[in-house]
Design a protein around this motif. Sequence first.
Motif, PDB file in Angstrom:
ATOM      1  N   GLU A  40      38.702  30.124  33.732  1.00 35.75           N
ATOM      2  CA  GLU A  40      38.576  29.810  35.134  1.00 35.75           C
ATOM      3  C   GLU A  40      39.930  29.894  35.802  1.00 35.75           C
ATOM      4  O   GLU A  40      40.369  28.968  36.428  1.00 35.75           O
ATOM      5  CB  GLU A  40      37.993  28.410  35.300  1.00 35.75           C
ATOM      6  CG  GLU A  40      36.501  28.403  35.308  1.00 35.75           C
ATOM      7  CD  GLU A  40      35.980  29.151  36.497  1.00 35.75           C
ATOM      8  OE1 GLU A  40      34.875  29.681  36.411  1.00 35.75           O
ATOM      9  OE2 GLU A  40      36.680  29.224  37.509  1.00 35.75           O
ATOM     10  N   SER A  41      40.578  30.986  35.631  1.00 33.10           N
ATOM     11  CA  SER A  41      41.909  31.058  36.206  1.00 33.10           C
ATOM     12  C   SER A  41      41.814  31.425  37.666  1.00 33.10           C
ATOM     13  O   SER A  41      40.783  31.831  38.169  1.00 33.10           O
ATOM     14  CB  SER A  41      42.737  32.096  35.484  1.00 33.10           C
ATOM     15  OG  SER A  41      42.258  33.353  35.845  1.00 33.10           O
ATOM     16  N   ALA A  42      42.926  31.272  38.312  1.00 32.06           N
ATOM     17  CA  ALA A  42      42.962  31.614  39.725  1.00 32.06           C
ATOM     18  C   ALA A  42      43.232  33.098  39.922  1.00 32.06           C
ATOM     19  O   ALA A  42      43.356  33.563  41.029  1.00 32.06           O
ATOM     20  CB  ALA A  42      44.039  30.778  40.415  1.00 32.06           C
ATOM     21  N   ASP A  43      43.326  33.842  38.825  1.00 24.45           N
ATOM     22  CA  ASP A  43      43.722  35.239  38.941  1.00 24.45           C
ATOM     23  C   ASP A  43      42.869  36.026  39.918  1.00 24.45           C
ATOM     24  O   ASP A  43      43.369  36.721  40.785  1.00 24.45           O
ATOM     25  CB  ASP A  43      43.641  35.930  37.576  1.00 24.45           C
ATOM     26  CG  ASP A  43      44.627  35.319  36.597  1.00 24.45           C
ATOM     27  OD1 ASP A  43      45.413  34.466  37.048  1.00 24.45           O
ATOM     28  OD2 ASP A  43      44.598  35.693  35.427  1.00 24.45           O
ATOM     29  N   ALA A  44      41.561  35.888  39.749  1.00 24.67           N
ATOM     30  CA  ALA A  44      40.687  36.706  40.579  1.00 24.67           C
ATOM     31  C   ALA A  44      40.821  36.313  42.048  1.00 24.67           C
ATOM     32  O   ALA A  44      40.792  37.165  42.939  1.00 24.67           O
ATOM     33  CB  ALA A  44      39.241  36.557  40.124  1.00 24.67           C
ATOM     34  N   GLN A  45      40.998  35.007  42.278  1.00 28.31           N
ATOM     35  CA  GLN A  45      41.198  34.575  43.655  1.00 28.31           C
ATOM     36  C   GLN A  45      42.489  35.150  44.198  1.00 28.31           C
ATOM     37  O   GLN A  45      42.571  35.595  45.332  1.00 28.31           O
ATOM     38  CB  GLN A  45      41.296  33.054  43.724  1.00 28.31           C
ATOM     39  CG  GLN A  45      40.072  32.359  43.191  1.00 28.31           C
ATOM     40  CD  GLN A  45      40.379  30.921  42.869  1.00 28.31           C
ATOM     41  OE1 GLN A  45      41.201  30.297  43.516  1.00 28.31           O
ATOM     42  NE2 GLN A  45      39.722  30.396  41.860  1.00 28.31           N
ATOM     43  N   ALA A  48      42.081  38.674  45.062  1.00 32.58           N
ATOM     44  CA  ALA A  48      41.343  38.829  46.319  1.00 32.58           C
ATOM     45  C   ALA A  48      42.245  38.531  47.511  1.00 32.58           C
ATOM     46  O   ALA A  48      42.242  39.256  48.511  1.00 32.58           O
ATOM     47  CB  ALA A  48      40.141  37.886  46.317  1.00 32.58           C
ATOM     48  N   ALA A  49      43.046  37.460  47.371  1.00 32.32           N
ATOM     49  CA  ALA A  49      43.924  37.097  48.478  1.00 32.32           C
ATOM     50  C   ALA A  49      44.987  38.161  48.694  1.00 32.32           C
ATOM     51  O   ALA A  49      45.348  38.485  49.829  1.00 32.32           O
ATOM     52  CB  ALA A  49      44.583  35.745  48.181  1.00 32.32           C
ATOM     53  N   GLU A  52      43.587  41.044  50.470  1.00 36.24           N
ATOM     54  CA  GLU A  52      43.421  40.765  51.879  1.00 36.24           C
ATOM     55  C   GLU A  52      44.773  40.810  52.590  1.00 36.24           C
ATOM     56  O   GLU A  52      44.904  41.376  53.668  1.00 36.24           O
ATOM     57  CB  GLU A  52      42.812  39.372  52.034  1.00 36.24           C
ATOM     58  CG  GLU A  52      42.342  39.114  53.430  1.00 36.24           C
ATOM     59  CD  GLU A  52      41.106  38.233  53.405  1.00 36.24           C
ATOM     60  OE1 GLU A  52      40.437  38.158  52.371  1.00 36.24           O
ATOM     61  OE2 GLU A  52      40.834  37.642  54.451  1.00 36.24           O
ATOM     62  N   MET A  53      45.775  40.231  51.930  1.00 30.04           N
ATOM     63  CA  MET A  53      47.098  40.194  52.539  1.00 30.04           C
ATOM     64  C   MET A  53      47.646  41.599  52.717  1.00 30.04           C
ATOM     65  O   MET A  53      48.222  41.936  53.743  1.00 30.04           O
ATOM     66  CB  MET A  53      48.033  39.373  51.656  1.00 30.04           C
ATOM     67  CG  MET A  53      49.435  39.268  52.177  1.00 30.04           C
ATOM     68  SD  MET A  53      50.414  38.257  51.055  1.00 30.04           S
ATOM     69  CE  MET A  53      51.739  39.357  50.697  1.00 30.04           C
ATOM     70  N   PHE A  80      50.405  31.799  46.716  1.00 24.31           N
ATOM     71  CA  PHE A  80      49.084  31.817  46.065  1.00 24.31           C
ATOM     72  C   PHE A  80      48.826  30.510  45.338  1.00 24.31           C
ATOM     73  O   PHE A  80      47.700  30.104  45.152  1.00 24.31           O
ATOM     74  CB  PHE A  80      49.044  32.924  45.005  1.00 24.31           C
ATOM     75  CG  PHE A  80      48.841  34.283  45.569  1.00 24.31           C
ATOM     76  CD1 PHE A  80      48.371  34.452  46.861  1.00 24.31           C
ATOM     77  CD2 PHE A  80      49.100  35.395  44.799  1.00 24.31           C
ATOM     78  CE1 PHE A  80      48.174  35.705  47.374  1.00 24.31           C
ATOM     79  CE2 PHE A  80      48.903  36.658  45.309  1.00 24.31           C
ATOM     80  CZ  PHE A  80      48.444  36.826  46.588  1.00 24.31           C
ATOM     81  N   ILE A  81      49.896  29.905  44.862  1.00 23.88           N
ATOM     82  CA  ILE A  81      49.716  28.784  43.952  1.00 23.88           C
ATOM     83  C   ILE A  81      49.413  27.494  44.711  1.00 23.88           C
ATOM     84  O   ILE A  81      48.515  26.752  44.364  1.00 23.88           O
ATOM     85  CB  ILE A  81      50.966  28.588  43.078  1.00 23.88           C
ATOM     86  CG1 ILE A  81      51.268  29.870  42.313  1.00 23.88           C
ATOM     87  CG2 ILE A  81      50.787  27.431  42.119  1.00 23.88           C
ATOM     88  CD1 ILE A  81      50.244  30.246  41.283  1.00 23.88           C
ATOM     89  N   GLY A  83      49.529  27.257  48.390  1.00 24.97           N
ATOM     90  CA  GLY A  83      49.121  27.411  49.779  1.00 24.97           C
ATOM     91  C   GLY A  83      50.189  27.034  50.795  1.00 24.97           C
ATOM     92  O   GLY A  83      49.919  26.990  51.988  1.00 24.97           O
TER      93      GLY A  83
END
Lengths: 318, 562
Positions: A40-45, A48-49, A52-53, A80-81, A83
């Motif tokens: 459940e890492s934040a990698d995919a988020q 995605a961010a 978008e950026m 990313f980490i 915000g």
Amino acid sequence: MNRFLVRRVIQIVPQLAILLVLSFALVHLTPGETGVLDLESADAQNIAALREMLGLDRPLHEQFADWAVRLVRLDFGVSFIDGQPVMDKILERLPPTLLLTGTALALSIMLAIPLGLISALRRNTPIDYGLTLFAFIGISVPAFWAAILAIITFGVLIPVLPIQGMRTVGAPVASDVLDVAKHLILPAGILGLEGTAALTRYVRSSMIESLVEDYIRTARSKGLRERVIVVRHAMKNALLPAVTILGLRLPMLVGGAVLIEAVFAWPGIGRLGLEAVLRRDYPVVMGLVVFTGVLTILGNLLADVAYGFLDPRIKQEA
Amino acid sequence: MGVTQVGKEVRRSHTISRRTVLRGTLAIGAAALGSSVLQACGPSTAPSGVASPAGSAKGARTPSGQLVFASRVSELETLHPFQTRLARAQAVSYHINEGLTKLSPDLRIVPGLAESWKVSDDKLTYTFTLRKNVKWHDGQPFGAKDVQFTLDAAGNAASVSPAKAALQTYVAKVEAQGDSTVVITLTKPYSPLLTALADQLLILPEHILRANILDPSFAKSPVGTGPYKIKDRQLSALTLEHNADYWGDKPYTSRIILKDAPEAAAQQAGILAGEIDVAAFVPLSMPQLQAQGYPIFRGVANSVHGINLDLQSPALQDPKVRQALRAGLDRARIKQLHYTDGFLAHAVVPSGFEAYHAKELAAVPNADAAAANKLLDDAGWARGADGVRAKGGQQLRFKHYAWTAKQWQDIATIAQASWKPLGIEVEIVVTENARITDTVSGRFDAAPIGWGLTSDPIVGLDLLFRSSDKTFKDGTTRNVFRYKNTRVDSLLDEALASADQAKRAENAKQIQKIVYDDVPFIPIAYPSYELVGRKGVTLDETGKGALSSFGVGFFMTEWRAP
């Protein structure tokens, strides 16, 4: 002089352009992971961010233009980490870094110029050999290793100095300035000595070169006192190359000293950059590259202008 | 771009992403191995919430003393439960804000801000009775409106909460009834909800965040109901002070300082110099410190490292071949090289998840060439003239990927050496880390990866082994193996619906056994991580979870100063 200045300022434009292209490319070329993938890492988020950026679905030049326009408005995006705005993170860490690297630089200059001069004037004497040995040790020993030795020596064996951070935590402190100064001694000392070692050699060799110049012989034959010869004639010219070396150290001034900051837990820009890279926090990485890059370009401009004042020939060539 | 965009694509998470870096909590040593992500809680066995509050059996404690933990303060810049993505920050956040449920130090679900709850027979309605007389750190009363506010905010379109996807998928409605009752209605049964309520959906104060849920000053210095509150924040240290009005058991230590100390050697010096009380670092220096009388605390990380197999690769389609690969692999040698203090792995779920870990799989000999050869012989894979086995024109030759770090290359090399005598020829392809996702989203034959599990193991198993046509790159699945098994799918469905811990654990074990026989993944080791304390520092032994899964940052309440 004005022509030189104008020309030098115009040169900044392509430098900035190259800087922006490089930092943009940096992010496009270096995605990264470790071999351990969290379920459940934040990698995919993050991806995605980032998409978008950067608007990865659009043509590259459009993405670049958008990004550059945001930068001009000083919008570096958010981490990313956590915000938080990248600009805030950088500005928050600039003062500690400037304090550390500035102190170290000042220490280097104050030590290196006299030591280099002494070395040159007492060439091939035991003093010169001793200083040369010091310089070679200073250049060869990795700073982080020296730092750890210093920590063990002054923090563990003879516990007289704090070894981590910038302030005492949790205990009442009489004077904040004094407290910070105590914390500054080891990191700035190690960093400063490292700089001193190299700079001493530059000062020494350029002083030796100066001392055999014709104008020195002329000055001597005029019967000037040795002191005047050394200070007014030889030293003035000998220090010019040293200015160049100092100019080259400017990136460190704003970029921070990554290793020393890590070892001493100094909350500076170097740490911020290192951790951002390790965590693939691209907005922070890009922000830092651009920020330190711009300051470095400006610093070099200042060094060149100073050079122009010190050495009239440079203005004429321009 | 704005803050909100970061979470736009939050996947089906309902477990935390603290795994990203529990390599954090203090765990530089574990980080060297990759990860020591959290492991977690066996979810509730007590749907009616009869379990006692965390630790109440231990009687009253009087907080005293101070502990300095080596930390990375830059990771603690936001402590907003919606924004924290790193283990250390989530660990701190967990002590400041609290969920309706909590995790006990031995990793059970226990009542948190809800003193009890009831689950309807159709498993669709959860009715929580809130604790009364709980106050926020600023003195305001806590109530049902805070719970509704938080869950609504976490599930709405602009949310950046890690639980957003789970809320949007499974939660139909959150309703406050009066001051102390909250009813959550689900669209379909979803038992991991209770875990998510404990570690992801920490309740936020409505009276502070009404106007702006992501208030930056709150993110720096959150107000919660938990056992610790923020006392002071500096660039290189964060100071927590115990909450004198805390509703539950008080922590042992009254003040905790999270001090920036990123570098291993400096941490060690900090321990020796007395500037740091608890730190984690490379195992090499551990024995030396232990010999000097410093207490060592050791736990299993919640990840499983092993070799992933691509079941569609032509040489690997026969399960007998994959079983032979597993039987022949010298895992003990790999463990000896890179997981010295870790544990040899057999099942996918690490031993730290005691209830879910299929320990009966452990009785298998290591590097059993005879068994491997027999499997291959029986299945009709005969050795050719070049010594490589083949069947029906397909030779047992394939690629084994490895990543830039030596650890992964050593795994590949040992695998190659283990399998060559069996008549299996492996070509090692070293690929840079940046290509991992792309590589395992395509055809890769074999590749070593460490998987950090989720706080609810069922969710981790679901991500890894549920049949899917998606690739890893799509982000919704971690089934890189292209594994499909309808029996596993239905066991997962049952477990995701059931709130009965025994049932869930049973299904998890069955899944591990099926997967063990089908061999999409060859488990090698569960990494460990270790902490060292200043002389006299102790950890409450009932707080096993404080070490085994969440890392030292979780359950800071269980550490005691000298």
